[in-house]
Write a protein that holds these residues in place. Structure first.
Motif, PDB file in Angstrom:
ATOM      1  N   SER A 137     -22.387  15.420 -45.275  1.00 15.83           N
ATOM      2  CA  SER A 137     -22.203  14.872 -43.945  1.00 15.83           C
ATOM      3  C   SER A 137     -23.187  13.920 -43.424  1.00 15.83           C
ATOM      4  O   SER A 137     -23.090  12.987 -42.701  1.00 15.83           O
ATOM      5  N   ARG A 139     -25.109  11.919 -44.898  1.00 15.65           N
ATOM      6  CA  ARG A 139     -25.144  10.529 -45.499  1.00 15.65           C
ATOM      7  C   ARG A 139     -24.057   9.959 -44.799  1.00 15.65           C
ATOM      8  O   ARG A 139     -24.462   8.884 -44.643  1.00 15.65           O
ATOM      9  N   HIS A 140     -23.248  10.492 -44.388  1.00 16.23           N
ATOM     10  CA  HIS A 140     -22.128   9.627 -43.625  1.00 16.23           C
ATOM     11  C   HIS A 140     -22.716   9.187 -42.191  1.00 16.23           C
ATOM     12  O   HIS A 140     -22.487   8.464 -41.558  1.00 16.23           O
ATOM     13  N   THR A 141     -23.509  10.344 -41.656  1.00 16.97           N
ATOM     14  CA  THR A 141     -24.107  10.049 -40.367  1.00 16.97           C
ATOM     15  C   THR A 141     -25.000   8.815 -40.364  1.00 16.97           C
ATOM     16  O   THR A 141     -25.072   7.980 -39.726  1.00 16.97           O
ATOM     17  N   THR A 144     -23.059   5.462 -40.765  1.00 19.79           N
ATOM     18  CA  THR A 144     -22.424   5.215 -39.681  1.00 19.79           C
ATOM     19  C   THR A 144     -23.507   4.565 -38.767  1.00 19.79           C
ATOM     20  O   THR A 144     -23.297   3.310 -37.954  1.00 19.79           O
ATOM     21  N   HIS A 170     -14.754   3.817 -47.289  1.00 22.57           N
ATOM     22  CA  HIS A 170     -14.916   4.951 -46.246  1.00 22.57           C
ATOM     23  C   HIS A 170     -15.183   4.560 -44.618  1.00 22.57           C
ATOM     24  O   HIS A 170     -15.105   5.399 -43.861  1.00 22.57           O
ATOM     25  N   TYR A 171     -15.580   3.352 -44.771  1.00 22.15           N
ATOM     26  CA  TYR A 171     -16.154   2.929 -43.216  1.00 22.15           C
ATOM     27  C   TYR A 171     -15.254   1.581 -42.890  1.00 22.15           C
ATOM     28  O   TYR A 171     -15.558   0.799 -42.030  1.00 22.15           O
TER      29      TYR A 171
END
Length: 184
Positions: A137, A139-141, A144, A170-171
């Motif tokens: 997560s 990595r997603h943070t 973003t 994903h984004y």
């Protein structure tokens, strides 16, 4: 004392992953020789560059956050303290040694359990969609944060060792919102 060490290592591990976007496997094999400072200009502080190897091969990751130096220094100082002896109080780290390691220098297999315990104690085990947060997560943070800061999607894809298509998949909602702001 062992718990304190583990928590200190986890803290800096989480902060480095969240501020660089590197994969868990890339962090696991990161060695001190893989870290260097690169000066952009005289009036701008040097960036930390990590050379990582993982899922998509070897790549260089540039950390825009000057705080990465602080996180790495804390780990470095901890390791120096652990390795220092009366005969050799000014020991140096072997460049081939792992950054994230146990006191004996061996690889830390996983931070999963301690990260889950951290999230539980903070009461943030799940994201806004009800999904369980994991180390991935972070990595997603990172992605973003970078997209919201205006980082070009092509630059971000290279930085993260992924494709533009994967980032868009994903984004897409986030990038659409950003595009609307730019076009308005």
């Amino acid at each position: 004392k062992a718990v304190k060490r583990d928590r200190m290592m986890l803290r800096d591990y989480v902060l480095i992953l969240a501020n660089t976007g590197i994969r868990v496997g890339e962090a696991r094999t990161l060695k001190w020789r893989d870290i260097r400072e690169v000066a952009v200009s005289h009036d701008v502080p040097a960036n930390i560059v990590l050379t990582v190897s993982g899922k998509t091969g070897k790549r260089e990751v540039v950390s825009a956050s000057p705080d990465i130096k602080k996180y790495l220094k804390r780990i470095h100082d901890l390791r120096i303290e652990e390795l220092a002896t009366e005969e050799n109080p000014k020991t140096k780290l072997d460049p081939e040694s792992l950054v994230f390691c146990h006191k004996d220098g061996s690889e830390i297999g996983s931070f999963k359990k301690s990260f889950a315990a951290l999230l539980k104690s903070a009461k943030v085990e799940r994201d806004t969609h009800g999904q369980v947060r994991t180390l991935y997560s972070l990595r997603h943070t990172y992605a973003t944060q970078e997209l919201l800061a205006g980082t070009d999607i092509h630059t971000l894809a290279r930085q993260m060792g992924t494709s533009v298509v994967m980032l868009e998949r994903h984004y897409s909602k986030l990038t659409a919102t950003m595009a609307a702001k730019q076009l308005a």
